[in-house]
Design a protein around this motif. Sequence first.
Motif, PDB file in Angstrom:
ATOM      1  N   MET A  87      32.045  63.974  41.331  1.00 20.54           N
ATOM      2  CA  MET A  87      32.467  62.831  40.590  1.00 20.54           C
ATOM      3  C   MET A  87      33.427  62.144  41.715  1.00 20.54           C
ATOM      4  O   MET A  87      34.619  62.937  41.620  1.00 20.54           O
ATOM      5  N   SER A  88      33.243  61.157  42.218  1.00 23.51           N
ATOM      6  CA  SER A  88      34.287  60.792  43.244  1.00 23.51           C
ATOM      7  C   SER A  88      34.466  59.065  43.233  1.00 23.51           C
ATOM      8  O   SER A  88      33.348  58.738  42.955  1.00 23.51           O
ATOM      9  N   PRO A  89      35.537  58.701  43.081  1.00 22.59           N
ATOM     10  CA  PRO A  89      35.743  57.401  42.936  1.00 22.59           C
ATOM     11  C   PRO A  89      35.096  56.582  44.063  1.00 22.59           C
ATOM     12  O   PRO A  89      35.153  56.918  45.273  1.00 22.59           O
ATOM     13  N   ILE A  90      34.579  55.338  43.899  1.00 20.41           N
ATOM     14  CA  ILE A  90      33.956  54.675  44.920  1.00 20.41           C
ATOM     15  C   ILE A  90      35.021  53.675  45.447  1.00 20.41           C
ATOM     16  O   ILE A  90      34.955  53.173  46.736  1.00 20.41           O
ATOM     17  N   GLU A  91      35.971  53.659  44.779  1.00 22.53           N
ATOM     18  CA  GLU A  91      37.435  52.913  45.347  1.00 22.53           C
ATOM     19  C   GLU A  91      38.681  53.394  44.333  1.00 22.53           C
ATOM     20  O   GLU A  91      38.485  53.636  43.343  1.00 22.53           O
ATOM     21  N   LYS A  92      39.773  53.531  45.237  1.00 20.39           N
ATOM     22  CA  LYS A  92      40.860  53.912  44.527  1.00 20.39           C
ATOM     23  C   LYS A  92      41.948  53.245  45.459  1.00 20.39           C
ATOM     24  O   LYS A  92      41.957  52.869  46.437  1.00 20.39           O
ATOM     25  N   GLY A  93      43.086  53.039  44.836  1.00 19.00           N
ATOM     26  CA  GLY A  93      44.306  52.563  45.501  1.00 19.00           C
ATOM     27  C   GLY A  93      45.204  52.052  44.464  1.00 19.00           C
ATOM     28  O   GLY A  93      45.136  52.304  43.307  1.00 19.00           O
ATOM     29  N   TYR A  94      46.212  51.265  45.231  1.00 21.15           N
ATOM     30  CA  TYR A  94      47.233  50.562  44.405  1.00 21.15           C
ATOM     31  C   TYR A  94      47.186  49.027  44.761  1.00 21.15           C
ATOM     32  O   TYR A  94      46.694  48.464  45.516  1.00 21.15           O
ATOM     33  N   LYS A  95      47.518  48.346  43.514  1.00 24.18           N
ATOM     34  CA  LYS A  95      47.708  46.762  43.540  1.00 24.18           C
ATOM     35  C   LYS A  95      48.938  46.337  43.222  1.00 24.18           C
ATOM     36  O   LYS A  95      49.509  47.100  42.139  1.00 24.18           O
ATOM     37  N   VAL A 127      51.314  44.241  41.228  1.00 23.47           N
ATOM     38  CA  VAL A 127      51.220  43.258  40.104  1.00 23.47           C
ATOM     39  C   VAL A 127      52.603  43.318  39.374  1.00 23.47           C
ATOM     40  O   VAL A 127      53.101  44.210  38.956  1.00 23.47           O
ATOM     41  N   ASN A 128      52.888  42.057  38.979  1.00 19.01           N
ATOM     42  CA  ASN A 128      54.134  41.951  38.115  1.00 19.01           C
ATOM     43  C   ASN A 128      55.334  43.002  38.556  1.00 19.01           C
ATOM     44  O   ASN A 128      55.952  43.715  37.809  1.00 19.01           O
ATOM     45  N   GLY A 129      55.650  43.171  39.786  1.00 19.65           N
ATOM     46  CA  GLY A 129      56.538  43.911  40.330  1.00 19.65           C
ATOM     47  C   GLY A 129      56.488  45.206  40.323  1.00 19.65           C
ATOM     48  O   GLY A 129      57.554  46.028  40.630  1.00 19.65           O
ATOM     49  N   ILE A 130      55.264  45.844  40.302  1.00 20.42           N
ATOM     50  CA  ILE A 130      54.923  47.442  40.348  1.00 20.42           C
ATOM     51  C   ILE A 130      53.636  47.438  40.984  1.00 20.42           C
ATOM     52  O   ILE A 130      52.932  46.623  40.871  1.00 20.42           O
ATOM     53  N   LYS A 131      53.517  48.636  41.581  1.00 14.76           N
ATOM     54  CA  LYS A 131      52.377  49.045  42.371  1.00 14.76           C
ATOM     55  C   LYS A 131      51.495  49.752  41.150  1.00 14.76           C
ATOM     56  O   LYS A 131      51.934  50.982  40.768  1.00 14.76           O
ATOM     57  N   LEU A 132      50.562  49.452  40.529  1.00 13.87           N
ATOM     58  CA  LEU A 132      49.701  49.980  39.706  1.00 13.87           C
ATOM     59  C   LEU A 132      48.450  51.074  40.192  1.00 13.87           C
ATOM     60  O   LEU A 132      47.848  50.199  41.258  1.00 13.87           O
ATOM     61  N   TYR A 133      48.390  51.986  39.927  1.00 12.94           N
ATOM     62  CA  TYR A 133      47.341  52.804  40.428  1.00 12.94           C
ATOM     63  C   TYR A 133      45.993  52.755  39.704  1.00 12.94           C
ATOM     64  O   TYR A 133      45.978  52.617  38.559  1.00 12.94           O
ATOM     65  N   TYR A 134      44.823  52.557  40.636  1.00 12.40           N
ATOM     66  CA  TYR A 134      43.321  52.642  39.793  1.00 12.40           C
ATOM     67  C   TYR A 134      42.431  53.051  40.549  1.00 12.40           C
ATOM     68  O   TYR A 134      42.621  53.490  41.644  1.00 12.40           O
ATOM     69  N   GLU A 135      41.329  53.561  39.810  1.00 11.71           N
ATOM     70  CA  GLU A 135      40.063  54.316  40.231  1.00 11.71           C
ATOM     71  C   GLU A 135      39.057  53.842  39.949  1.00 11.71           C
ATOM     72  O   GLU A 135      38.870  53.121  38.615  1.00 11.71           O
ATOM     73  N   ILE A 136      38.115  53.482  40.705  1.00 10.88           N
ATOM     74  CA  ILE A 136      36.563  52.770  40.206  1.00 10.88           C
ATOM     75  C   ILE A 136      35.649  53.986  40.417  1.00 10.88           C
ATOM     76  O   ILE A 136      35.541  54.331  41.721  1.00 10.88           O
ATOM     77  N   TYR A 137      34.516  53.911  39.494  1.00 11.80           N
ATOM     78  CA  TYR A 137      33.556  54.994  39.611  1.00 11.80           C
ATOM     79  C   TYR A 137      32.369  54.068  39.117  1.00 11.80           C
ATOM     80  O   TYR A 137      32.350  53.279  38.192  1.00 11.80           O
ATOM     81  N   GLY A 138      31.356  54.239  39.637  1.00 13.33           N
ATOM     82  CA  GLY A 138      29.942  53.794  39.349  1.00 13.33           C
ATOM     83  C   GLY A 138      29.841  52.177  39.525  1.00 13.33           C
ATOM     84  O   GLY A 138      30.635  51.709  39.975  1.00 13.33           O
ATOM     85  N   THR A 139      28.575  51.791  39.144  1.00 12.91           N
ATOM     86  CA  THR A 139      28.365  50.460  39.244  1.00 12.91           C
ATOM     87  C   THR A 139      27.690  49.782  37.840  1.00 12.91           C
ATOM     88  O   THR A 139      27.327  50.628  36.887  1.00 12.91           O
ATOM     89  N   GLY A 140      27.593  48.519  37.678  1.00  8.93           N
ATOM     90  CA  GLY A 140      27.159  48.164  36.416  1.00  8.93           C
ATOM     91  C   GLY A 140      28.279  47.278  35.791  1.00  8.93           C
ATOM     92  O   GLY A 140      29.292  46.693  36.353  1.00  8.93           O
ATOM     93  N   LYS A 141      28.005  46.805  34.457  1.00 17.19           N
ATOM     94  CA  LYS A 141      29.051  46.075  33.790  1.00 17.19           C
ATOM     95  C   LYS A 141      30.194  46.691  33.594  1.00 17.19           C
ATOM     96  O   LYS A 141      30.489  48.049  33.436  1.00 17.19           O
ATOM     97  N   PRO A 142      31.650  46.137  33.855  1.00 18.94           N
ATOM     98  CA  PRO A 142      32.673  46.817  33.980  1.00 18.94           C
ATOM     99  C   PRO A 142      33.369  47.238  32.652  1.00 18.94           C
ATOM    100  O   PRO A 142      33.193  46.588  31.619  1.00 18.94           O
ATOM    101  N   LEU A 143      33.822  48.458  32.669  1.00 18.70           N
ATOM    102  CA  LEU A 143      34.316  49.209  31.289  1.00 18.70           C
ATOM    103  C   LEU A 143      35.895  49.578  31.815  1.00 18.70           C
ATOM    104  O   LEU A 143      35.879  50.737  32.728  1.00 18.70           O
ATOM    105  N   VAL A 144      36.947  49.062  31.545  1.00 14.34           N
ATOM    106  CA  VAL A 144      38.018  49.470  31.596  1.00 14.34           C
ATOM    107  C   VAL A 144      38.658  50.600  30.652  1.00 14.34           C
ATOM    108  O   VAL A 144      38.610  50.480  29.641  1.00 14.34           O
ATOM    109  N   LEU A 145      39.370  51.755  31.564  1.00 15.28           N
ATOM    110  CA  LEU A 145      39.601  52.860  30.824  1.00 15.28           C
ATOM    111  C   LEU A 145      41.099  52.949  30.900  1.00 15.28           C
ATOM    112  O   LEU A 145      41.749  53.116  31.720  1.00 15.28           O
ATOM    113  N   ILE A 146      41.569  53.110  29.568  1.00 16.29           N
ATOM    114  CA  ILE A 146      42.940  52.847  29.394  1.00 16.29           C
ATOM    115  C   ILE A 146      43.902  54.093  28.662  1.00 16.29           C
ATOM    116  O   ILE A 146      43.481  54.269  27.323  1.00 16.29           O
TER     117      ILE A 146
END
Length: 186
Positions: free
Chosen positions: A1-9, A11-30
Amino acid sequence: MSPIEKGYKQVNGIKLYYEIYGTGKPLVLIHGGGSSILYDFKEVIARLEDKFQLIGIDLQNHGRSEHRYIPETFEQDADDIAALLAELQIGKASFWGFSNGGNTVMQVAHRHPQLVEKLIVASAFYKRNGMIDGFFESMSQATLESMPEAFKINFLALNRTSQSWRTFLIKTAKECRHLKIGMMRS
């Protein structure tokens, strides 16, 4: 299990970290309060990465995302998520929020309904009085010593400094005193 993309964006004065796994319809995990992407969703990612594009986000003051000195609210977290998704060019997604993340995704639906395909709200509460008696009082007096060991280990593994942990505790205690839940205020 490795992310296909990860990094920081940024937004709103802060760098938020994210990871993306898999393909298909997007499902955001909070994730929940005091947690991070993999702490709450490692098993979910392993089971669903071949069915969805899973986008995990570390919210402000959590995981690998930056700390900032503004109130930490579900509304602010919802706005941060919306801004991050815009940066990733994702116009519509389903959302899975666990615990505090459930309260956050309810705010995403309320504040940014155009982004929401479906919501999964797990282990969250809609009203402040939906929690066990004494919960908010105990959280508002939390100390490094009183927090669950698993949260401390996870937080420090991603942040590396006890000062970050202290900042997190101070903000959490402050916000618990003023927390507004869901769309209701009681």
